[in-house]
Design an enzyme around this catalytic site. Structure first.
Site, PDB file in Angstrom:
ATOM      1  CB  VAL A  26      -0.965   0.009   1.214  1.00  0.00           C
ATOM      2  CG1 VAL A  26      -1.765   1.304   1.275  1.00  0.00           C
ATOM      3  CG2 VAL A  26      -1.897  -1.195   1.151  1.00  0.00           C
ATOM      4  CB  CYS A  27       4.096   2.023   1.691  1.00  0.00           C
ATOM      5  SG  CYS A  27       3.705   1.457   3.363  1.00  0.00           S
TER       6      CYS A  27
END
Length: 189
Positions: A48-49
């Site tokens: 997700v980062c």
């Protein structure tokens, strides 16, 4: 404990300036004198980062026009940030500063450290030129953030700072009406 309205705590850290490819030292003083966005995320080389940091980059030019500098922070080192920048299509686009927080001091200062995991949570902070936190958002690990909401929040925070006695209502957009809190408004909104 809420950090809203509180001055950021002192720190010194190593960072990777992805804009020019250099390692630099960053302190709390770098976040003062202009508006700053500090975006904490759990770890480099994850899932997700990179989507969040790439999304933040897509708004970077607009944020810069508003006088805002952006800093991303994870508990990885500045060396890891450079390696990620060199090997990820999404992260190679970044032009802002990536702060390493292996000591976890900055993550603790902003109260976003997951002590068990030793990783920062997904926290975003808007800091005014005096080094005071004006807005904060913290999401669970599986929920990515939308950087487009930052622009409106920063415009509202800047408006309120420049227009004492006025406040911005929900869904306020630049140029729309604000409110002047007074006894005359109580119960009438």
């Amino acid at each position: 404990m809420s950090l809203i309205g509180k001055e950021i705590q002192a720190f010194t850290a190593q960072a990777y300036n992805s804009g020019n490819g250099e390692f630099i030292e960053i302190t709390d003083e770098n976040l003062k004198g202009q508006w700053s966005v500090v975006c904490f995320y759990p770890a480099d080389f994850t899932f997700v980062c990179p989507t969040e940091l790439e999304d933040l980059q897509s708004h970077y030019a607009e944020l810069k026009k508003l006088g805002v500098e952006v800093y991303s922070v994870s508990t990885d080192t500045h060396f890891t940030h450079k390696a990620w920048h060199d090997h990820s299509d999404a992260i190679s686009k970044l032009e802002y500063i990536m702060i390493g927080d292996p000591s976890q001091k900055i993550s603790r200062n902003f109260d976003v450290l997951d002590e068990e995991a030793g990783l920062a949570q997904r926290g975003t902070f808007i800091i005014d030129p005096d080094g005071v936190v004006q807005a904060a958002e913290i999401n669970a690990d599986g929920i990515g953030r939308d950087a487009s909401t930052l622009v409106g929040k920063i415009k509202a925070a800047q408006y309120v700072r420049n227009n004492p006695g006025e406040v911005c209502p929900a869904k306020w957009e630049e140029g729309s009406e604000t409110l002047k809190p007074s006894l005359d408004l109580v119960g009438k909104i």
